[in-house]
Scaffold this motif. Structure first.
Motif, PDB file in Angstrom:
ATOM      1  N   SER A 129       0.838  -1.195   0.000  1.00 26.91           N
ATOM      2  CA  SER A 129       0.000   0.000   0.000  1.00 26.91           C
ATOM      3  C   SER A 129       0.879   1.253   0.000  1.00 26.91           C
ATOM      4  CB  SER A 129      -0.899   0.007   1.242  1.00 26.91           C
ATOM      5  OG  SER A 129      -0.102   0.085   2.419  1.00 26.91           O
ATOM      6  N   PRO A 130       0.321   2.390  -0.404  1.00 26.66           N
ATOM      7  CA  PRO A 130       1.130   3.613  -0.444  1.00 26.66           C
ATOM      8  C   PRO A 130       1.791   3.966   0.889  1.00 26.66           C
ATOM      9  CG  PRO A 130      -0.913   3.941  -1.643  1.00 26.66           C
ATOM     10  CD  PRO A 130      -1.024   2.597  -0.960  1.00 26.66           C
ATOM     11  N   ASP A 131       1.121   3.674   2.008  1.00 27.36           N
ATOM     12  CA  ASP A 131       1.728   3.990   3.307  1.00 27.36           C
ATOM     13  C   ASP A 131       2.586   2.850   3.855  1.00 27.36           C
ATOM     14  OD1 ASP A 131      -0.116   2.097   4.095  1.00 27.36           O
ATOM     15  OD2 ASP A 131      -1.174   3.410   5.504  1.00 27.36           O
ATOM     16  N   ASP A 132       2.714   1.760   3.071  1.00 27.62           N
ATOM     17  CA  ASP A 132       3.578   0.632   3.416  1.00 27.62           C
ATOM     18  C   ASP A 132       3.118  -0.117   4.668  1.00 27.62           C
ATOM     19  OD1 ASP A 132       5.736  -0.730   2.248  1.00 27.62           O
ATOM     20  OD2 ASP A 132       7.116  -0.059   3.812  1.00 27.62           O
ATOM     21  N   SER A 133       1.842  -0.018   4.995  1.00 27.91           N
ATOM     22  CA  SER A 133       1.353  -0.676   6.205  1.00 27.91           C
ATOM     23  C   SER A 133       0.771  -2.063   5.931  1.00 27.91           C
ATOM     24  CB  SER A 133       0.291   0.181   6.888  1.00 27.91           C
ATOM     25  OG  SER A 133      -0.845   0.342   6.042  1.00 27.91           O
ATOM     26  N   VAL A 134       0.241  -2.269   4.716  1.00 25.93           N
ATOM     27  CA  VAL A 134      -0.335  -3.559   4.348  1.00 25.93           C
ATOM     28  C   VAL A 134       0.122  -3.914   2.937  1.00 25.93           C
ATOM     29  CG1 VAL A 134      -2.369  -3.300   5.826  1.00 25.93           C
ATOM     30  CG2 VAL A 134      -2.470  -2.552   3.434  1.00 25.93           C
ATOM     31  N   VAL A 135      -0.065  -5.183   2.586  1.00 23.52           N
ATOM     32  CA  VAL A 135       0.198  -5.624   1.214  1.00 23.52           C
ATOM     33  C   VAL A 135      -1.007  -6.388   0.704  1.00 23.52           C
ATOM     34  CG1 VAL A 135       2.698  -5.760   1.554  1.00 23.52           C
ATOM     35  CG2 VAL A 135       1.285  -7.816   1.917  1.00 23.52           C
ATOM     36  N   ALA A 136      -1.113  -6.446  -0.624  1.00 18.84           N
ATOM     37  CA  ALA A 136      -2.114  -7.281  -1.283  1.00 18.84           C
ATOM     38  C   ALA A 136      -1.374  -8.405  -1.990  1.00 18.84           C
ATOM     39  CB  ALA A 136      -2.920  -6.461  -2.286  1.00 18.84           C
ATOM     40  N   ARG A 137      -1.657  -9.623  -1.584  1.00 11.90           N
ATOM     41  CA  ARG A 137      -1.055 -10.807  -2.213  1.00 11.90           C
ATOM     42  C   ARG A 137      -2.062 -11.328  -3.232  1.00 11.90           C
ATOM     43  NH1 ARG A 137      -0.971 -16.339  -2.161  1.00 11.90           N
ATOM     44  NH2 ARG A 137       1.055 -17.389  -2.103  1.00 11.90           N
TER      45      ARG A 137
ATOM     46  N   LYS B  26     -10.923 -19.462  -8.934  1.00 11.66           N
ATOM     47  CA  LYS B  26     -10.484 -19.631  -7.541  1.00 11.66           C
ATOM     48  C   LYS B  26      -9.321 -18.710  -7.186  1.00 11.66           C
ATOM     49  CE  LYS B  26     -12.210 -24.328  -7.352  1.00 11.66           C
ATOM     50  NZ  LYS B  26     -11.870 -25.767  -7.378  1.00 11.66           N
ATOM     51  N   GLY B  27      -9.110 -17.691  -8.020  1.00  8.48           N
ATOM     52  CA  GLY B  27      -8.117 -16.691  -7.674  1.00  8.48           C
ATOM     53  C   GLY B  27      -8.600 -15.824  -6.523  1.00  8.48           C
ATOM     54  N   TYR B  28      -7.690 -15.107  -5.892  1.00  7.45           N
ATOM     55  CA  TYR B  28      -8.066 -14.290  -4.742  1.00  7.45           C
ATOM     56  C   TYR B  28      -6.948 -13.309  -4.403  1.00  7.45           C
ATOM     57  CZ  TYR B  28      -5.144 -17.746  -2.338  1.00  7.45           C
ATOM     58  OH  TYR B  28      -4.110 -18.565  -1.976  1.00  7.45           O
ATOM     59  N   VAL B  29      -7.305 -12.323  -3.595  1.00 11.13           N
ATOM     60  CA  VAL B  29      -6.360 -11.360  -3.047  1.00 11.13           C
ATOM     61  C   VAL B  29      -6.422 -11.472  -1.528  1.00 11.13           C
ATOM     62  CG1 VAL B  29      -5.711  -8.926  -2.852  1.00 11.13           C
ATOM     63  CG2 VAL B  29      -6.742  -9.787  -4.982  1.00 11.13           C
ATOM     64  N   VAL B  30      -5.267 -11.578  -0.900  1.00 14.87           N
ATOM     65  CA  VAL B  30      -5.195 -11.533   0.558  1.00 14.87           C
ATOM     66  C   VAL B  30      -4.585 -10.195   0.960  1.00 14.87           C
ATOM     67  CG1 VAL B  30      -4.219 -12.550   2.642  1.00 14.87           C
ATOM     68  CG2 VAL B  30      -4.957 -14.029   0.766  1.00 14.87           C
ATOM     69  N   VAL B  31      -5.328  -9.430   1.751  1.00 14.52           N
ATOM     70  CA  VAL B  31      -4.805  -8.188   2.315  1.00 14.52           C
ATOM     71  C   VAL B  31      -4.249  -8.525   3.694  1.00 14.52           C
ATOM     72  CG1 VAL B  31      -5.322  -5.827   2.995  1.00 14.52           C
ATOM     73  CG2 VAL B  31      -6.513  -6.850   1.034  1.00 14.52           C
ATOM     74  N   MET B  32      -2.970  -8.237   3.902  1.00 15.82           N
ATOM     75  CA  MET B  32      -2.296  -8.668   5.131  1.00 15.82           C
ATOM     76  C   MET B  32      -1.266  -7.625   5.545  1.00 15.82           C
ATOM     77  SD  MET B  32      -0.350 -11.740   3.092  1.00 15.82           S
ATOM     78  CE  MET B  32       0.832 -12.252   4.311  1.00 15.82           C
ATOM     79  N   GLU B  33      -0.776  -7.763   6.767  1.00 17.33           N
ATOM     80  CA  GLU B  33       0.189  -6.791   7.264  1.00 17.33           C
ATOM     81  C   GLU B  33       1.478  -6.815   6.445  1.00 17.33           C
ATOM     82  OE1 GLU B  33       1.859  -7.520  11.201  1.00 17.33           O
ATOM     83  OE2 GLU B  33       1.378  -9.649  11.007  1.00 17.33           O
ATOM     84  N   ARG B  34       2.126  -5.665   6.338  1.00 17.36           N
ATOM     85  CA  ARG B  34       3.389  -5.525   5.612  1.00 17.36           C
ATOM     86  C   ARG B  34       4.514  -6.114   6.455  1.00 17.36           C
ATOM     87  NH1 ARG B  34       7.548  -5.256   2.618  1.00 17.36           N
ATOM     88  NH2 ARG B  34       8.153  -3.359   1.516  1.00 17.36           N
TER      89      ARG B  34
END
Length: 201
Positions: free
Chosen positions: A10-18, A54-62
Motif C-alpha cells: 500500500s502507499p503507506d507501506d502498512s499492508v500488502v495485497a497478495r 479460484k483466484g483471490y487477493v489476501v490483504v495482510m500486514e506488511r
C-alpha cells in the motif's frame, strides 16, 4: 513477486495485497486466519477477496525479511515436517519450542495440514522453514506461508499427461495454475495450456 503470487504494498507501506490466480494452500491458511487464528507469531490477515474462478487477493500486514538466525530458530521450534519444497535444516531451540504460543501455533498448523490432506491428493503438508518467516518493522517474527500443495507434481502431471492425478482441479483451475508468476508467458507455457485442454476435453 514469488512463485505463486504478486505482492503489492500500500502507499503507506502498512499492508500488502497478495494476488494469485491459484494457490489453494495459502487460501486455506488465509481462511483459517480470518476465522479466528490468533498468535503473536502468525501474520495478520485483514481480508480475503475472491477473483475469477479460484483466484483471490489476501490483504495482510506488511512484513520484511527476518533476521536469519532468529528465523531458523523459530522454524526449528515449529517444525512439523521437513518435506517442504525448499526445506532447510534449522538450529533447534528447546526453550522456544516449549513456548506456549509456539506450541499453540504448531498445533494449529498440524490441523491445517490434516485439512489439506483431506481435500487434495497432491497436498504437500507443512512448509515450516526460515524463508517462510518474515518480521514486522519492529522485529516481531511472523509465520507467513506454513503449508503447500505440490505445485511441481501438478506441473509434471500436466506435462506428462497424467489426468488421473489432477482430479481435484477443473480445467479452469489448471489454466489459472499456469498463470501464476513461475510460468512466464511464452511458447512453453502455451504448450502446457494446450495439454490441459487435451487432458480435460
Amino acid at each position: 513477486m514469488g512463485d505463486w503470487a504478486w505482492v503489492h504494498a500500500s502507499p503507506d507501506d502498512s499492508v500488502v495485497a497478495r494476488v494469485t490466480p491459484f494457490d489453494p494452500a495459502f487460501h486455506l491458511f488465509a481462511e483459517a486466519c480470518l476465522e479466528g487464528w490468533t498468535n503473536p507469531f502468525l501474520v495478520r490477515v485483514d481480508e480475503l477477496v475472491p477473483l475469477r474462478h479460484k483466484g483471490y487477493v489476501v490483504v495482510m500486514e506488511r512484513l520484511h525479511a527476518a533476521d536469519e538466525d532468529r528465523a531458523q530458530r523459530l522454524a526449528a521450534a515449529l517444525t512439523i515436517d521437513q518435506e517442504g519444497p525448499s526445506a532447510q535444516p534449522a538450529t533447534s531451540d528447546a526453550g522456544l519450542a516449549a513456548d506456549s504460543d509456539v506450541i499453540a501455533l504448531r498445533t494449529r498448523v498440524e490441523e491445517l495440514v490434516a485439512e489439506g490432506d483431506r481435500r487434495f491428493r497432491l497436498w504437500g503438508g507443512a512448509d515450516i522453514r526460515p524463508a517462510n518467516i518474515l518480521q514486522t518493522l519492529d522485529g516481531q517474527l511472523r509465520v507467513t506461508d506454513p503449508v503447500f500443495v505440490r505445485g511441481l507434481d501438478i506441473f509434471e502431471a500436466i506435462r506428462d499427461g497424467h489426468a488421473d492425478r489432477l482430479g481435484d482441479f477443473s480445467r479452469a483451475d489448471l489454466h489459472d495454475f499456469l498463470s501464476i508468476p513461475v510460468f512466464p508467458p511464452g511458447p512453453e507455457t502455451d504448450t502446457l495450456h494446450h495439454k490441459v485442454d487435451a487432458l480435460l476435453s
